[in-house]
Design a protein around this motif. Structure first.
Motif, PDB file in Angstrom:
ATOM      1  N   ALA A 112      35.177  45.700  23.750  1.00 60.86           N
ATOM      2  CA  ALA A 112      36.604  46.027  23.806  1.00 60.86           C
ATOM      3  C   ALA A 112      37.395  44.920  24.511  1.00 60.86           C
ATOM      4  CB  ALA A 112      36.798  47.357  24.537  1.00 60.86           C
ATOM      5  N   LYS A 113      38.627  44.719  24.060  1.00 65.22           N
ATOM      6  CA  LYS A 113      39.524  43.746  24.684  1.00 65.22           C
ATOM      7  C   LYS A 113      40.295  44.415  25.821  1.00 65.22           C
ATOM      8  CE  LYS A 113      40.190  41.215  20.329  1.00 65.22           C
ATOM      9  NZ  LYS A 113      41.174  40.708  19.357  1.00 65.22           N
ATOM     10  N   PRO A 114      40.749  43.601  26.817  1.00 64.50           N
ATOM     11  CA  PRO A 114      40.513  42.174  26.994  1.00 64.50           C
ATOM     12  C   PRO A 114      39.066  41.911  27.408  1.00 64.50           C
ATOM     13  CG  PRO A 114      41.659  43.045  28.909  1.00 64.50           C
ATOM     14  CD  PRO A 114      41.590  44.165  27.912  1.00 64.50           C
ATOM     15  N   ARG A 115      38.554  40.738  27.031  1.00 62.68           N
ATOM     16  CA  ARG A 115      37.143  40.441  27.256  1.00 62.68           C
ATOM     17  C   ARG A 115      36.882  38.972  27.563  1.00 62.68           C
ATOM     18  NH1 ARG A 115      35.596  41.726  20.909  1.00 62.68           N
ATOM     19  NH2 ARG A 115      36.939  40.135  19.982  1.00 62.68           N
ATOM     20  N   MET A 116      37.959  38.234  27.857  1.00 66.02           N
ATOM     21  CA  MET A 116      37.834  36.841  28.283  1.00 66.02           C
ATOM     22  C   MET A 116      38.857  36.577  29.377  1.00 66.02           C
ATOM     23  SD  MET A 116      38.182  33.318  26.031  1.00 66.02           S
ATOM     24  CE  MET A 116      36.736  33.633  25.030  1.00 66.02           C
ATOM     25  N   PHE A 117      38.414  35.967  30.477  1.00 63.66           N
ATOM     26  CA  PHE A 117      39.259  35.822  31.660  1.00 63.66           C
ATOM     27  C   PHE A 117      39.080  34.423  32.261  1.00 63.66           C
ATOM     28  CE2 PHE A 117      37.760  40.114  31.079  1.00 63.66           C
ATOM     29  CZ  PHE A 117      38.922  40.864  31.111  1.00 63.66           C
ATOM     30  N   ARG A 118      40.212  33.808  32.604  1.00 65.29           N
ATOM     31  CA  ARG A 118      40.174  32.489  33.242  1.00 65.29           C
ATOM     32  C   ARG A 118      40.119  32.623  34.758  1.00 65.29           C
ATOM     33  NH1 ARG A 118      44.807  32.268  30.142  1.00 65.29           N
ATOM     34  NH2 ARG A 118      44.597  31.311  28.073  1.00 65.29           N
ATOM     35  N   LEU A 119      39.390  31.706  35.380  1.00 65.04           N
ATOM     36  CA  LEU A 119      39.382  31.553  36.829  1.00 65.04           C
ATOM     37  C   LEU A 119      39.774  30.106  37.115  1.00 65.04           C
ATOM     38  CD1 LEU A 119      37.169  33.830  36.036  1.00 65.04           C
ATOM     39  CD2 LEU A 119      36.376  33.533  38.380  1.00 65.04           C
ATOM     40  N   PRO A 120      41.074  29.788  37.039  1.00 66.98           N
ATOM     41  CA  PRO A 120      41.502  28.382  37.066  1.00 66.98           C
ATOM     42  C   PRO A 120      41.089  27.625  38.325  1.00 66.98           C
ATOM     43  CG  PRO A 120      43.278  29.795  36.268  1.00 66.98           C
ATOM     44  CD  PRO A 120      42.198  30.697  36.781  1.00 66.98           C
ATOM     45  N   ARG A 121      41.080  28.297  39.475  1.00 65.83           N
ATOM     46  CA  ARG A 121      40.718  27.580  40.707  1.00 65.83           C
ATOM     47  C   ARG A 121      39.290  27.067  40.654  1.00 65.83           C
ATOM     48  NH1 ARG A 121      42.378  31.577  45.417  1.00 65.83           N
ATOM     49  NH2 ARG A 121      40.856  30.258  46.529  1.00 65.83           N
ATOM     50  N   ALA A 122      38.454  27.705  39.867  1.00 70.52           N
ATOM     51  CA  ALA A 122      37.066  27.273  39.714  1.00 70.52           C
ATOM     52  C   ALA A 122      36.820  26.558  38.397  1.00 70.52           C
ATOM     53  CB  ALA A 122      36.131  28.477  39.823  1.00 70.52           C
ATOM     54  N   HIS A 123      37.879  26.354  37.587  1.00 68.76           N
ATOM     55  CA  HIS A 123      37.738  25.786  36.234  1.00 68.76           C
ATOM     56  C   HIS A 123      36.694  26.565  35.436  1.00 68.76           C
ATOM     57  CE1 HIS A 123      39.641  21.531  36.802  1.00 68.76           C
ATOM     58  NE2 HIS A 123      40.429  22.514  37.211  1.00 68.76           N
ATOM     59  N   ALA A 124      36.709  27.872  35.611  1.00 67.32           N
ATOM     60  CA  ALA A 124      35.663  28.719  35.036  1.00 67.32           C
ATOM     61  C   ALA A 124      36.260  29.777  34.114  1.00 67.32           C
ATOM     62  CB  ALA A 124      34.877  29.392  36.161  1.00 67.32           C
ATOM     63  N   LEU A 125      35.362  30.421  33.354  1.00 67.65           N
ATOM     64  CA  LEU A 125      35.708  31.549  32.501  1.00 67.65           C
ATOM     65  C   LEU A 125      34.692  32.661  32.715  1.00 67.65           C
ATOM     66  CD1 LEU A 125      36.267  29.812  29.027  1.00 67.65           C
ATOM     67  CD2 LEU A 125      38.070  30.671  30.540  1.00 67.65           C
ATOM     68  N   ILE A 126      35.151  33.896  32.499  1.00 70.93           N
ATOM     69  CA  ILE A 126      34.234  35.026  32.351  1.00 70.93           C
ATOM     70  C   ILE A 126      34.503  35.628  30.983  1.00 70.93           C
ATOM     71  CG2 ILE A 126      33.686  37.371  33.108  1.00 70.93           C
ATOM     72  CD1 ILE A 126      34.233  36.457  35.974  1.00 70.93           C
ATOM     73  N   ASN A 127      33.431  35.828  30.205  1.00 74.43           N
ATOM     74  CA  ASN A 127      33.613  36.485  28.920  1.00 74.43           C
ATOM     75  C   ASN A 127      32.576  37.581  28.737  1.00 74.43           C
ATOM     76  OD1 ASN A 127      31.669  36.114  26.412  1.00 74.43           O
ATOM     77  ND2 ASN A 127      31.440  34.262  27.668  1.00 74.43           N
ATOM     78  N   ARG A 128      32.986  38.612  28.033  1.00 70.71           N
ATOM     79  CA  ARG A 128      32.068  39.662  27.607  1.00 70.71           C
ATOM     80  C   ARG A 128      32.350  39.975  26.133  1.00 70.71           C
ATOM     81  NH1 ARG A 128      35.189  42.428  31.716  1.00 70.71           N
ATOM     82  NH2 ARG A 128      36.834  43.733  30.816  1.00 70.71           N
ATOM     83  N   LEU A 129      32.432  38.904  25.341  1.00 68.11           N
ATOM     84  CA  LEU A 129      32.811  39.029  23.937  1.00 68.11           C
ATOM     85  C   LEU A 129      31.832  39.903  23.157  1.00 68.11           C
ATOM     86  CD1 LEU A 129      33.854  35.318  23.424  1.00 68.11           C
ATOM     87  CD2 LEU A 129      35.390  37.283  23.293  1.00 68.11           C
TER      88      LEU A 129
END
Length: 345
Positions: free
Chosen positions: A101-118
């Motif tokens: 289910a969406k939302p399922r992708m998230f930015r963590l800009p301070r770490a230049h990272a992403l979390i996804n559960r696509l």
């Protein structure tokens, strides 16, 4: 380097104001439109050279695109135009599925990272193969990896069935095939990385590949993508079992479930796999341990946390034969590819 590549940071500001998955689709569609127009295609063309041989395949350079960015193989030529030495697309499952289910992708800009559960969202094997066959990338000398997985509703005890369907489907159209058993976003999938489950899966894949090699009169390398969240004992067990089944290489690594490096950041508590710089050190440890165990008998592709040429060079120094990027491309843009090639060269 193309002036359009250098201008990416300006576009990123607008893209980062949008939902992460929406921005992802907009970027791919925009890239495709630019490629389809001859004038802008030339402006975005790059071909940095640092020739390497990987599993018997001649690479223009050892910097590849990791699976997951183009799940349906719909943008192979446009992505190849950016300067990659090899492209990997998927993960594809036998049947189409919407993913989580969406939302399922998230930015963590301070770490230049992403979390996804696509969750392996894709249009299924038939559409995937149609897209792959339309592309010109392989015909023009590009190396293409096709990444296969299992459907979410396939019981784990029948996972091999899905992988065998995927292998048979992609085999004639791939330069190498990746078996993804390390995504954290399909329930119980990572159980396939160890014990009897891994033995059964690899045994079935070995037998099917032998039959396919005979049918198509060509050997297609088979690689396994593993997680960064493995103990030394688990890594050693994988290193011991893969050669017994003729596996040609390992992709190290997928995303991590650890949040140690991003504690307190917005979205850090979201479920899913974390990618970007927090994975770099974890993947280096896996690469180093694997290389110690397998010697030179198996290829290793290093992926996870490459946001500059420095990390690409460190992956190679740890024992990788080639590298792949994904999250770093989102934060840095296509200029990252040339930077990594130059750093490795």
């Amino acid at each position: 380097m193309s002036i359009l590549f250098q201008a990416y940071p300006l576009a990123r500001s607008a893209l980062f104001s949008m939902d992460a998955e929406q921005a992802h689709e907009l970027t791919l569609n925009g890239l495709q439109r630019a490629y389809d127009c001859a004038a802008t295609r030339r402006l975005m063309h790059a071909r940095p050279a640092a020739p390497r041989t990987l599993m018997g395949m001649a690479l223009r350079n050892p910097v590849g695109l990791a699976a997951g960015l183009d799940k349906n193989g719909a943008h192979i030529d446009a992505l190849g135009n950016l300067g990659f030495g090899f492209i990997e697309v998927g993960t594809v499952t036998p049947r189409a599925q919407p993913g989580n289910a969406k939302p399922r992708m998230f930015r963590l800009p301070r770490a230049h990272a992403l979390i996804n559960r696509l969750g392996f969202n894709n249009q299924g094997l038939d559409v995937f193969l149609q897209n792959v066959q339309k592309s010109q990338w392989r015909r023009e000398g590009g190396i293409l990896g096709l990444n296969i997985g299992k459907n979410a509703d396939t019981p784990i005890e029948r996972a091999a069935d899905d992988y065998l369907i995927g292998l048979a489907g992609v085999y004639p159209h791939a330069d190498y095939v990746t078996v993804n058993i390390s995504s954290p976003n399909t329930q119980n999938l990572r159980a396939l990385q160890s014990g009897d489950e891994l033995d059964r899966l690899l045994s079935a894949l070995r037998d099917r590949r032998l039959a396919l090699a005979d049918e198509h009169q060509r050997h297609v390398p088979l690689v396994v993508k593993i997680a960064p969240d493995l103990s030394n004992e688990q890594i050693d067990a994988i290193a011991d079992v893969l050669p017994r089944y003729g596996i040609d290489g390992v992709i190290a690594t997928n995303t991590t479930l650890s949040r140690d490096a991003v504690i307190g950041l917005p979205h850090a508590d979201q479920a899913g796999g974390l990618s970007g710089p927090p994975v770099h050190a974890l993947s280096l440890k896996v690469i180093e341990r694997l290389r110690e165990r397998v010697g030179t008998s198996m290829a290793i592709i290093g992926v996870g946390g490459i946001v500059s040429g420095k990390e690409a060079r460190e992956k190679m120094a740890a024992g990788a034969d080639a590298v792949q990027v994904y999250t770093g491309l989102i934060y840095r843009g296509p200029a990252l590819i040339d930077e990594c090639v130059r750093a490795i060269r």
